[in-house]
Each structure stands twice: as structure tokens, then as C-alpha cells.
Design a protein around this motif. Structure first.
Motif, PDB file in Angstrom:
ATOM      1  N   ASP A 171       0.735  -1.184   0.003  1.00 38.77           N
ATOM      2  CA  ASP A 171       0.167   0.113   0.038  1.00 38.77           C
ATOM      3  C   ASP A 171       0.656   1.223  -0.013  1.00 38.77           C
ATOM      4  O   ASP A 171       0.705   2.238  -0.701  1.00 38.77           O
ATOM      5  CB  ASP A 171      -0.998   0.001   1.167  1.00 38.77           C
ATOM      6  CG  ASP A 171      -1.908  -1.109   1.334  1.00 38.77           C
ATOM      7  OD1 ASP A 171      -2.658  -1.293   2.441  1.00 38.77           O
ATOM      8  OD2 ASP A 171      -2.402  -1.423   0.035  1.00 38.77           O
ATOM      9  N   ARG A 172       2.088   1.121   0.895  1.00 33.16           N
ATOM     10  CA  ARG A 172       2.723   2.499   1.005  1.00 33.16           C
ATOM     11  C   ARG A 172       3.551   2.597  -0.460  1.00 33.16           C
ATOM     12  O   ARG A 172       3.657   3.751  -0.823  1.00 33.16           O
ATOM     13  CB  ARG A 172       3.782   2.272   2.243  1.00 33.16           C
ATOM     14  CG  ARG A 172       3.179   2.232   3.528  1.00 33.16           C
ATOM     15  CD  ARG A 172       4.206   2.774   4.495  1.00 33.16           C
ATOM     16  NE  ARG A 172       5.482   1.888   4.367  1.00 33.16           N
ATOM     17  CZ  ARG A 172       5.516   0.681   4.982  1.00 33.16           C
ATOM     18  NH1 ARG A 172       4.703   0.159   5.782  1.00 33.16           N
ATOM     19  NH2 ARG A 172       6.566  -0.043   4.885  1.00 33.16           N
ATOM     20  N   ALA A 173       4.075   1.287  -0.919  1.00 34.58           N
ATOM     21  CA  ALA A 173       4.650   1.590  -2.274  1.00 34.58           C
ATOM     22  C   ALA A 173       3.687   2.194  -3.215  1.00 34.58           C
ATOM     23  O   ALA A 173       4.194   3.042  -4.272  1.00 34.58           O
ATOM     24  CB  ALA A 173       5.077   0.284  -2.684  1.00 34.58           C
ATOM     25  N   LEU A 223       8.739   0.372 -13.622  1.00 34.92           N
ATOM     26  CA  LEU A 223       7.727   0.750 -12.594  1.00 34.92           C
ATOM     27  C   LEU A 223       7.130   2.241 -13.035  1.00 34.92           C
ATOM     28  O   LEU A 223       5.914   2.666 -12.458  1.00 34.92           O
ATOM     29  CB  LEU A 223       8.505   1.014 -11.075  1.00 34.92           C
ATOM     30  CG  LEU A 223       8.581  -0.359 -10.259  1.00 34.92           C
ATOM     31  CD1 LEU A 223       9.441  -0.056  -8.990  1.00 34.92           C
ATOM     32  CD2 LEU A 223       7.486  -1.041 -10.027  1.00 34.92           C
ATOM     33  N   GLN A 224       7.770   2.864 -13.899  1.00 33.27           N
ATOM     34  CA  GLN A 224       7.178   4.044 -14.232  1.00 33.27           C
ATOM     35  C   GLN A 224       5.827   4.082 -14.954  1.00 33.27           C
ATOM     36  O   GLN A 224       4.949   4.698 -14.830  1.00 33.27           O
ATOM     37  CB  GLN A 224       8.187   4.735 -15.361  1.00 33.27           C
ATOM     38  CG  GLN A 224       9.499   5.300 -14.555  1.00 33.27           C
ATOM     39  CD  GLN A 224      10.360   5.865 -15.726  1.00 33.27           C
ATOM     40  OE1 GLN A 224      10.314   6.041 -16.884  1.00 33.27           O
ATOM     41  NE2 GLN A 224      11.355   6.895 -14.963  1.00 33.27           N
ATOM     42  N   GLY A 225       5.784   2.800 -15.801  1.00 34.14           N
ATOM     43  CA  GLY A 225       4.536   2.418 -16.201  1.00 34.14           C
ATOM     44  C   GLY A 225       3.167   2.209 -15.377  1.00 34.14           C
ATOM     45  O   GLY A 225       2.227   2.644 -15.675  1.00 34.14           O
ATOM     46  N   ILE A 226       3.707   1.439 -14.358  1.00 34.23           N
ATOM     47  CA  ILE A 226       2.862   1.057 -13.392  1.00 34.23           C
ATOM     48  C   ILE A 226       2.392   2.418 -12.568  1.00 34.23           C
ATOM     49  O   ILE A 226       1.182   2.669 -12.199  1.00 34.23           O
ATOM     50  CB  ILE A 226       3.487   0.114 -12.435  1.00 34.23           C
ATOM     51  CG1 ILE A 226       3.754  -1.152 -13.030  1.00 34.23           C
ATOM     52  CG2 ILE A 226       2.460  -0.021 -11.217  1.00 34.23           C
ATOM     53  CD1 ILE A 226       4.640  -2.134 -12.270  1.00 34.23           C
ATOM     54  N   GLY A 227       3.389   3.172 -12.355  1.00 29.90           N
ATOM     55  CA  GLY A 227       3.096   4.461 -11.794  1.00 29.90           C
ATOM     56  C   GLY A 227       1.995   5.151 -12.375  1.00 29.90           C
ATOM     57  O   GLY A 227       1.261   6.092 -11.741  1.00 29.90           O
ATOM     58  N   GLN A 228       2.338   5.470 -13.846  1.00 27.50           N
ATOM     59  CA  GLN A 228       1.462   6.392 -14.741  1.00 27.50           C
ATOM     60  C   GLN A 228      -0.106   5.818 -14.609  1.00 27.50           C
ATOM     61  O   GLN A 228      -0.795   6.236 -14.308  1.00 27.50           O
ATOM     62  CB  GLN A 228       1.979   6.150 -16.015  1.00 27.50           C
ATOM     63  CG  GLN A 228       1.302   7.023 -17.053  1.00 27.50           C
ATOM     64  CD  GLN A 228       1.694   8.603 -16.665  1.00 27.50           C
ATOM     65  OE1 GLN A 228       2.854   8.837 -16.589  1.00 27.50           O
ATOM     66  NE2 GLN A 228       0.662   9.202 -16.240  1.00 27.50           N
ATOM     67  N   ALA A 229      -0.130   4.275 -14.495  1.00 27.91           N
ATOM     68  CA  ALA A 229      -1.480   3.570 -14.524  1.00 27.91           C
ATOM     69  C   ALA A 229      -2.001   3.875 -13.183  1.00 27.91           C
ATOM     70  O   ALA A 229      -3.326   4.269 -13.159  1.00 27.91           O
ATOM     71  CB  ALA A 229      -1.499   2.055 -14.898  1.00 27.91           C
ATOM     72  N   LEU A 230      -1.398   3.895 -12.301  1.00 28.79           N
ATOM     73  CA  LEU A 230      -1.907   4.068 -10.923  1.00 28.79           C
ATOM     74  C   LEU A 230      -2.283   5.762 -10.778  1.00 28.79           C
ATOM     75  O   LEU A 230      -3.517   5.894 -10.151  1.00 28.79           O
ATOM     76  CB  LEU A 230      -1.048   3.844  -9.790  1.00 28.79           C
ATOM     77  CG  LEU A 230      -0.614   2.315  -9.568  1.00 28.79           C
ATOM     78  CD1 LEU A 230       0.431   2.138  -8.471  1.00 28.79           C
ATOM     79  CD2 LEU A 230      -1.943   1.609  -9.274  1.00 28.79           C
ATOM     80  N   ARG A 252      -1.319  -3.041  -9.489  1.00 28.08           N
ATOM     81  CA  ARG A 252      -0.907  -3.306  -8.052  1.00 28.08           C
ATOM     82  C   ARG A 252      -0.209  -4.344  -7.971  1.00 28.08           C
ATOM     83  O   ARG A 252       0.890  -4.544  -7.244  1.00 28.08           O
ATOM     84  CB  ARG A 252      -2.149  -3.255  -7.247  1.00 28.08           C
ATOM     85  CG  ARG A 252      -2.622  -1.855  -7.061  1.00 28.08           C
ATOM     86  CD  ARG A 252      -3.673  -1.584  -5.806  1.00 28.08           C
ATOM     87  NE  ARG A 252      -2.611  -1.696  -4.562  1.00 28.08           N
ATOM     88  CZ  ARG A 252      -2.806  -2.307  -3.503  1.00 28.08           C
ATOM     89  NH1 ARG A 252      -3.737  -3.351  -3.576  1.00 28.08           N
ATOM     90  NH2 ARG A 252      -1.980  -2.097  -2.504  1.00 28.08           N
ATOM     91  N   GLN A 253      -0.762  -5.389  -8.637  1.00 25.18           N
ATOM     92  CA  GLN A 253      -0.001  -6.791  -8.356  1.00 25.18           C
ATOM     93  C   GLN A 253       1.293  -6.707  -8.923  1.00 25.18           C
ATOM     94  O   GLN A 253       2.223  -7.391  -8.221  1.00 25.18           O
ATOM     95  CB  GLN A 253      -0.966  -7.736  -9.026  1.00 25.18           C
ATOM     96  CG  GLN A 253      -0.706  -9.262  -8.458  1.00 25.18           C
ATOM     97  CD  GLN A 253      -1.573 -10.128  -9.482  1.00 25.18           C
ATOM     98  OE1 GLN A 253      -2.234  -9.993 -10.057  1.00 25.18           O
ATOM     99  NE2 GLN A 253      -1.530 -11.640  -8.787  1.00 25.18           N
ATOM    100  N   GLN A 254       1.643  -6.121 -10.050  1.00 23.92           N
ATOM    101  CA  GLN A 254       3.040  -6.140 -10.423  1.00 23.92           C
ATOM    102  C   GLN A 254       3.700  -5.385  -9.575  1.00 23.92           C
ATOM    103  O   GLN A 254       5.022  -5.735  -9.163  1.00 23.92           O
ATOM    104  CB  GLN A 254       2.870  -5.365 -11.879  1.00 23.92           C
ATOM    105  CG  GLN A 254       2.233  -6.396 -12.855  1.00 23.92           C
ATOM    106  CD  GLN A 254       2.046  -5.731 -14.277  1.00 23.92           C
ATOM    107  OE1 GLN A 254       2.656  -4.401 -14.531  1.00 23.92           O
ATOM    108  NE2 GLN A 254       1.106  -5.984 -15.253  1.00 23.92           N
TER     109      GLN A 254
END
Lengths: 740, 175
Positions: A171-173, A223-230, A252-254
């Protein structure tokens, strides 16, 4: 000539200019706040725009009649030009004012004449408060807005912020990744549009390892792509008021998988060191104007910004807290209502082009027609100078603020000076001044988002009122105030008053061990009884006082003690004994102070009787959170009042009088009323002070209270309580059986 | 062998000089990068005390350092100081561990601070305070203490503080 080389040098120079690290600051320049962010406030419905007045609340300029009581017109014989005058209306005359003029002599052969002129000014040092410091304030987690959630404490995890305790690593991440993404988005948005988004994040904020948020982002790789999606999902959710929920479970899972499997990698370590809520230095607005005979003026010199170092992260945390505390539907309702009251709210959390001022100007609409254009601080301030204009647009001032001392730092960051001079006018004009503060968009909404969570901890009495709304903000005419925004002092009081030791939000600022945490015996939870001392209050220390301890106190004193005896619980006695052991002041003396200040109320301090956990004006604003702390303070101060030498009855009587300021001394000179006390002259300092010796004996059977609760002298009133020494001596005699 | 004649060309040199000049001007006049303060080392004590509210951090640090250097010369405690108006006072200059590190107590007992009238003609308490305050300053100087470098707490009780502040302003003795 190699003209071909010319472009090379020019291009090199220009590219260096464009990419120079100083080309952009990590925070918008001050003028940007005035020119681009301020006009967005027109999108907030006027009745909902919070504006605070710190000087004259009145907006009616009743026509007044000048009544000159006396006026020196000629300064032929003396250069003193003095006038006394009043301003009068149908409802009566105001106070008599005394003014001084100057002697003007236009012709050396003619006598001089007095000229009465003035140049009224409005000055204020606009300060800022820092609620982000974790150290040196009474309750870092309560008063520290964002680090209350986000604080990275010691290697003892219990000392960490609540969201660091309550949220999982994953969650924090997720929150940290969103903060990093928004830092990058801010810079991209600025580079592409030359505009700052309303939810801008300081991409140059450095983590403990010295890396900036942008540097961390640049090394995140996949992780940049994941960050963008979130972040896109976060933005969509907020803009829709919680209606559009994008499924980000795969992202989130990734993220969780990468964090857990690569936790030792530099990129993941840097991610986990980032703040979980975005840092930024926001600014609110302040303006001063002067009104002479109802004509109000100001200028750029009367305008200033104040810095709010923590609101960006606080609001993000408050939103998260809201959705963690309440079911989705209920939290969504709160969010939508807050957006209705402040359409800028969702964009204060967004760092893309969607949140730049030019785009907001297109998609949002002014809430009332006919607002001045451009909508500047000067324009809105002008509206707030006149009641009819305020009525026309529907603006109103917040309730007259109450000055409450908080416990945060006053910081020198962004301090500016308002110094506006009206211009030369007659001394006799009727003047008033306005000093308004307008919190920026995030601070406009934070109360509304935090309160539902706080109310889950309120008692039923508190649910009836929201007194925090009237707490004053940064600028105050006495300059003693330093509460940064509404609610914070109230917040700290609420959290201190209503949190239990089982509540993770209440965890001591000091380190604590797991056992103490589990048993509820953390420092600050049960400090009053959780002591290692074996001291008891048994009169042993009192007997060491030199002087007459044997003569019984008066019947009245004994009667009063008898009525109070039941309040001397074992817990209280232990506190007095513990403080006595620490300070060397007998427990009975401390009991006497507690009696006279707080009627032995275990939640009332020995400093002034105020509730524990509230700032003590008589201790310079210090907050004491336990009765033991106040007892130690009292004992320490008492000794210091007599140079450390507390040995005799006379020493204690003097020290106790000085502890209370000595103002009640019945034999004092120059009192505006006659004091009927018959025991003058005094034998020693304090011997004539009812605070020390009322009802001690026949000589002190009728003494007078002189100091009234409004910090002023009052007509002497018979004092009908035991003096503090009287109570202590009676307690000693009654509880040890001496001379009974 | 490298051909350096290129660099001897006047035009090249002129353009290079202009470019260098522009770069130097940019260095000089660019605004400083505004970064958020890094996580701070333990800051000074809380500024809950009104005496510290308007002071900058530098001033506070200097006062804290000076106080540390003179603490061994305290307390200064003088009883029975006779003033010209017949009021005997006690002068007490001390520090407590629980106080903010920048401050020193400079308290005078004996005058009534409840009678806040700021005229020496009508209020002997003001005269008694003035004479005692000046004597206190002398006592400090006798101990090698420079009062100008200290931040004083004149009282704990708020009404005493208010009156003291008003009197110091009236007497022109306010720091």
C-alpha cells in the motif's frame, strides 16, 4: 572566416540556457501564485470561500460626526499641538482620541499654526507555520499534519507515523509511486505548457539518502508505467468525485511483486524511502487595506503570500484517511459534497495538463456572474472592503477568529512584509483597517475532509459544534498567534483529548518498546501512574520546613480542607509525591497549588487550572500533557522564585505569592481602589497575599482578591478560599494528626 | 598535427567571447534553485513562547549559544533592593532546564504588576520596576554578561508579562 562555426556557438549557448538546472525552480514563483493560481478562486462559490479578517470585522461605514473636545490651533507660544476628539454617530460617541499635530510657520513674521495630519499605515509580518517538523513540538504526530501519517521514526517502528504502521508495504509503495509519478508529471507539464498544475509536486524534494524525487523516478525503469497507470486511475477517481473506479488490480499486483522480490535493489529502496504523500510548498494570500471615512485603499505593498509547507501532503493524506475510515459510498458522498463546495478540490491533487490554470478556466465556470476581471487579490479584496459588494456577490467573512496558540514552528521560510501607507489625510478622519487572509484551494477544503474522520473520535458534546472553524490563521494583530490554519490547534486538542492508548494514532513521540505498547503503558498513556518512584505523601518533607507548623490553621481553613479531602485520591497524592521527590518541594505545597489553581481537578493543571493538553499562557504558551508535568513545573518554578532556597515558612509564603505574580498583595501601593485589609503593613513579601495565606489565622481572616479573570485590576472582593500555603499546612496537620 | 588556426580566427573568437559572456550573465542572474529543505537536523526548541515568536532562527541560535556560555554565572538573586519610592524589590535572574534554550528569566518581585498604569507620576510601582530593572542590568554587566545578547522572560504569569512589556515600552527599555 568560419561563419559555419557561428551557429555552433549560438546553439551551444542556447541549449545550455534551455537545459540549465536553474531554468526552472521546483516551486512556482510568488508572482505565479498571484497571477495564475489566485484567479482560480473565482470558481469557488462565494459563500464557501473562506476569508478571515484579523482587524476590524465591521464593514459598515456609518457616517460619523466629528466632535472636537479641545484643539490647539496656534503654536505661537508653544510647539505642542494637541487635539482631543471623538467620532460620534446616532448611537453615541466613540472613545476620546488624543492626536498630536505639527507646528507650521509659513511666514516668519506670523505665528505658527497647528496642522493635524497623519499617514495611516497597515503593517504586518506575514509569517508561515511549519507543521511538518517531527521534533521539538509536543505531539509530533498530532500536530504534524503530513508526518502524522508519514513520519519515518527510529528503528523502533512504533514511533513511526500511523500510515506507515497501518498500511502494508505494498500500500505504501503504491502511494509513494504515485507521489513520484506526480513529481515527474509536474516537471513535464511545466516543460510542455509553461504552466504549473494546481496539484504540483516539488520534484527536487530530497529523501533521506539525498536523492531528489525526479532522480528516483528516472531510475524506476518498468515501474514508471505502473506508476502512470495508478496515477491515471487516481486522477480519474478524484475528478469524477469517486464515481469512476478504474481497475488497477493488475498494476498493483505487478508493483507488489516487484517490491517484494527486488526489495534490496537500489531502485526499490529509493522508492520506499520516498514520501508517501507528495511534498510541495503552497501559498495562501493576505491583504491589508485602510479605510478613511469609508473609502478603502490598498496597493501591491499591502499584499503578501504566506507559505504552507504541509497542506499538499496533508490533503492527500486526509483523502486517503477518509476512504480508509468510511465505506466507499459514504466517503464518496463526503468527497462529492466537498467538490461541490470547492470545484478546484480534485485538481489540487493532479499534476497533469488537466490541472493547469488555462485548462481549468475552460472547464470550470465562475459561480456567480459579473465578478471582476481579472480576478485578482486586489479585486477580491476590494469586494471584501464593502459590505454591499460582499452582499452583491454573496461573499462573507468567516466568524471572528479566536486566537489560539498552537504548537508548530514559526518558520522564516517565505516571510514577507505588508507595509501599506494610505497617504496623508487629516488626523480627524474616521479610520479602520482590514487585514484578510485567504487560504489557497487545498486549505479551503481540508477541514471538510478531515472532520468526518475526527468525528469518529468525538464525544457526543463535541458533535454539536465545530468550534475549530473560528480558529485564527496566520496574521494576528497581537502577533502572538501562530496557528497556521484552522483546525490544527483544535485537531491536536481533539486527538489528545479523545484518543485512547489503544489507538494507533496516539503513539508517544518518544520511543517505546513493544511490551509497553501492547500493555497500554506507553509514555503519555499512563505516565501519571506509571512511575518508578516509591514516594508517598506522608508529611515527612513538610516537617523539614522551618517555622511554626504546629499552630492550627483557622476553623474556616479546616472546614474547607474537610470539604476537599475526598478529592485527594491516592493517585493525586502519588503525583504530588513524585513531583516532590523530583523538585524537592513538599507534596502538601504542591497540593496547595493544585487546590487553588484547579480545585484538585485531576485534569486541571497546577499552572493555571486549565485543562491538560491546552496551551498555558502563564507558561508562555507551553502545553503540558500530564498532571505530573505541571506539578514538576510548579515545584521547579516555586524554587526558582526564591533563588532556589525554600527552607522556611516565610520562604514558601513568598514563593507562592511570586508564583501567582504577586498582584493580589493586599498592602500594595497605588491600587486604584482602597483595599480594606487591616493586616498592613506586611511582615514579609507574600504575607499580605491571599493566594498564599488566606484563612491562615485571625490576622488573615478577611483578605481581598484584586486580580480578576480578565487580566486587570478589579474592585477588591473578599476572597473566600484557602490560600495555597494555608491549604498545605492544614493538609499536613490533618493528615498527620499534628496538634489535632 | 592539429590545425589551431581555426581558433585564431577573429570571428570565431568574437562569437566565443559573446557566448561565454552570455553564459556568465546567466550564471550570475539566474534565480537560485528553490528546493525544499532537506530533512533537518534537530531544530531549536519550540517557539511556543511569545518572546521567541518573531525572532529569526539566526538570532535564536546566537542567543542560545550565548546563554550556554553564561549559565555558570547564574542565578543572580538580590533581595531587599531599595527603590526611591519606598518599595523594596527582589531581582532574580535565572534559567531553568525546562525553558527554551534561548531564554533567561529576568524577574523583579515587589512592584504590583496589577496596577499597570504607565505613568511614574501616579504609579510608584513603575518607578520601582524601572530602578530595579536598571539595577538588574548593571548586575549582569558586573558578571560580564551582555544583556543585549539575551532574550528575557520577564514573567510567567500573563498579566505580569503584559504589564512588564508595557512598562518597558513606555520607559524605552524594551530590547
Amino acid at each position: 572566416m568560419r561563419l559555419r562555426s557561428l551557429p555552433f556557438f549560438l546553439i551551444t549557448s542556447l541549449s545550455l540556457l534551455a537545459s540549465a538546472p536553474w531554468a526552472h525552480a521546483a516551486t512556482p514563483p510568488d508572482q505565479y501564485h498571484f497571477d495564475s493560481f489566485f484567479p482560480l478562486l473565482k470558481f469557488i462559490p462565494p459563500p464557501r470561500l473562506k476569508v478571515y479578517e484579523h482587524l476590524d470585522q465591521s464593514r459598515t461605514y456609518e457616517h460619523t460626526r466629528l466632535n472636537i473636545i479641545s484643539q490647539v490651533t496656534s503654536c505661537e507660544n508653544s510647539s505642542d499641538c494637541i487635539a482631543e476628539f471623538q467620532h460620534c454617530s446616532d448611537s453615541g460617541c466613540g472613545p476620546t482620541q488624543t492626536g498630536h499635530g505639527t507646528c507650521r510657520q509659513s511666514d516668519p513674521d506670523e505665528p505658527g499654526t497647528c496642522e493635524y495630519l497623519q499617514n495611516p499605515t497597515c503593517t504586518a509580518q506575514v509569517g508561515s507555520t511549519d507543521y511538518s517538523r517531527p521534533n521539538e513540538i509536543s505531539y509530533p504526530k498530532e500536530q504534524n499534519e503530513w508526518q502524522r501519517f508519514d513520519y519515518i521514526g527510529s528503528n523502533n517502528s512504533i514511533s513511526w507515523g500511523t500510515h506507515n504502521l497501518a498500511l502494508s508495504l505494498c500500500d505504501r509503495a503504491e502511494l509513494q509511486l504515485i507521489a513520484l509519478t506526480q513529481a515527474n508529471q509536474t516537471k513535464r507539464t511545466l516543460d510542455q505548457t509553461a504552466e504549473w498544475p494546481l496539484g504540483w509536486v516539488d520534484w527536487e524534494y530530497k529523501t533521506v539518502s539525498g536523492q531528489t524525487l525526479l532522480e528516483i523516478w528516472n531510475h524506476l525503469g518498468g515501474l514508471q508505467g505502473i506508476g502512470q497507470a495508478l496515477t491515471d486511475a487516481h486522477d480519474t477517481f478524484l475528478v469524477s468525485g469517486g464515481d469512476n473506479v478504474v481497475d488497477v488490480s493488475e498494476s498493483r499486483q505487478q508493483l507488489c511483486q516487484q517490491v517484494s522480490t527486488q526489495i534490496h535493489s537500489p531502485a526499490i529502496r529509493a522508492l520506499l524511502e520516498s514520501p508517501i504523500y507528495p511534498p510541495a510548498e503552497s501559498k495562501g494570500f493576505a491583504r491589508c487595506s485602510i479605510c478613511a471615512e469609508g473609502i478603502c485603499l490598498s496597493s501591491a505593498a499591502g499584499e503578501a503570500l504566506y507559505t504552507d509547507l504541509s497542506i499538499r501532503a496533508s490533503l492527500a493524506a486526509a483523502l486517503n484517511d477518509l476512504f480508509m475510515t468510511y465505506p466507499l459510498e459514504e466517503a464518496r458522498t463526503t468527497l462529492q459534497q466537498a467538490i461541490e463546495h470547492n470545484p478546484l478540490l480534485p485538481y489540487t491533487q493532479i499534476a497533469t495538463k488537466d490541472a493547469v490554470p488555462s485548462h481549468l478556466t475552460i472547464i470550470l465556470h465562475p459561480q456567480v456572474a459579473g465578478l471582476p476581471e481579472p480576478f485578482t487579490l486586489a479585486a477580491l479584496g476590494h469586494i471584501f472592503d464593502y459590505q454591499e459588494l460582499m452582499n452583491k456577490y454573496g461573499y462573507k467573512l468567516m466568524e471572528q477568529p479566536t486566537a489560539v496558540k498552537g504548537g508548530a514552528f514559526v518558520t522564516s521560510i517565505g516571510q514577507t512584509l505588508i507595509n501599506f501607507a494610505y497617504g496623508v489625510v487629516s488626523l480627524f478622519v474616521d479610520l479602520s483597517s482590514h487585514l484578510i487572509t485567504i487560504p489557497e484551494p487545498m486549505a479551503q477544503s481540508i477541514l471538510e475532509l478531515q472532520n468526518p474522520v475526527y468525528r469518529t473520535r468525538d464525544t457526543s458534546d463535541e458533535l454539536q459544534k465545530d468550534s475549530y472553524e473560528s480558529l485564527s490563521t496566520l496574521i494576528d494583530s497581537t502577533r502572538e498567534l501562530y496557528v497556521g490554519k484552522p483546525l490544527d490547534a483544535g485537531e491536536s486538542r481533539r486527538r489528545l483529548a479523545y484518543l485512547t492508548c489503544q489507538d494507533p494514532d496516539y503513539s508517544a513521540p518518544q520511543e517505546t518498546i513493544i511490551e509497553s505498547y501492547a500493555l497500554g503503558t506507553r509514555i503519555g498513556c499512563n505516565k501519571d501512574t506509571d512511575t518508578t518512584t516509591t514516594s508517598v505523601c506522608d508529611g515527612q518533607e513538610f516537617t523539614k520546613i522551618t517555622g511554626d507548623l504546629a499552630t492550627p490553621t483557622s476553623d474556616k481553613a479546616i472546614q474547607i480542607f474537610g470539604s476537599m479531602r475526598g478529592f485527594l485520591t491516592p493517585e493525586l497524592l502519588k503525583i504530588y509525591a513524585t513531583a516532590g521527590e523530583i523538585t524537592g518541594v513538599p507534596c502538601e505545597i504542591l497540593a496547595g497549588i493544585h487546590y487553588i489553581e484547579a480545585d484538585l481537578n485531576p485534569t486541571g493543571s497546577l499552572v493555571s487550572g486549565r485543562p491538560l493538553g491546552t496551551p498555558e499562557p502563564d507558561a508562555g504558551g507551553k502545553v503540558f500533557n500530564t498532571l505530573l508535568d505541571t506539578a514538576i513545573y510548579a515545584g521547579t518554578e516555586l524554587k526558582a522564585k526564591v533563588g532556589g532556597n525554600l527552607a522556611s515558612v516565610s520562604d514558601y509564603v513568598t514563593a507562592l505569592s511570586r508564583y501567582n505574580g504577586g498582584g493580589n498583595a493586599n498592602c500594595q501601593a497605588g491600587y486604584p481602589w482602597p483595599i480594606p485589609y487591616t493586616g498592613c503593613p506586611k511582615t514579609d513579601e507574600g504575607e499580605d497575599d491571599p493566594y498564599s495565606v488566606n484563612y491562615l489565622d485571625a490576622r488573615h481572616s478577611t483578605m481581598y482578591l484584586l486580580y480578576c479573570a480578565d487580566l486587570t485590576a478589579c474592585e477588591p472582593q473578599v476572597f473566600e478560599r484557602d490560600g495555597s500555603y494555608t491549604f498545605a499546612l492544614t493538609m499536613y496537620q490533618q493528615m498527620t494528626g499534628v496538634n489535632l | 598535427m592539429t590545425d589551431l588556426s581555426f581558433f585564431r580566427n577573429k570571428t570565431v573568437l568574437f562569437v566565443a567571447g559573446i557566448s561565454l559572456g552570455i553564459l556568465i550573465l546567466v550564471v550570475i542572474f539566474s534565480p537560485k534553485r528553490n528546493v525544499s529543505p532537506p530533512p533537518s537536523s534537530p531544530p531549536l526548541a519550540s517557539v511556543y513562547r511569545p518572546e521567541l515568536i518573531n525572532l529569526g532562527e539566526q538570532k535564536r541560535r546566537e542567543a542560545a549559544a550565548y546563554r550556554t556560555s553564561i549559565t555558570d554565572r547564574l542565578p543572580i538573586y538580590v533581595e531587599g533592593f531599595k527603590t526611591s519610592v519606598g518599595i523594596k524589590t527582589t531581582i532574580n535572574i535565572f534559567s531553568l532546564p525546562s525553558d527554551p534554550v534561548e531564554t533567561i528569566h529576568f524577574e523583579i518581585y515587589g512592584p504590583s504588576y496589577l496596577v499597570a498604569d504607565a505613568s511614574e507620576f501616579t504609579n510608584p510601582n513603575l518607578t520601582a520596576f524601572k530602578e530595579s530593572h536598571l539595577h538588574g542590568l548593571e548586575l549582569m554587566k558586573d558578571q560580564g554578561i551582555d544583556p543585549q545578547k539575551l532574550i528575557f522572560i520577564y514573567a510567567d504569569k500573563e498579566y505580569v508579562r503584559n504589564t512588564t512589556r508595557a512598562w518597558l515600552d513606555k520607559l524605552g527599555l524594551a530590547p
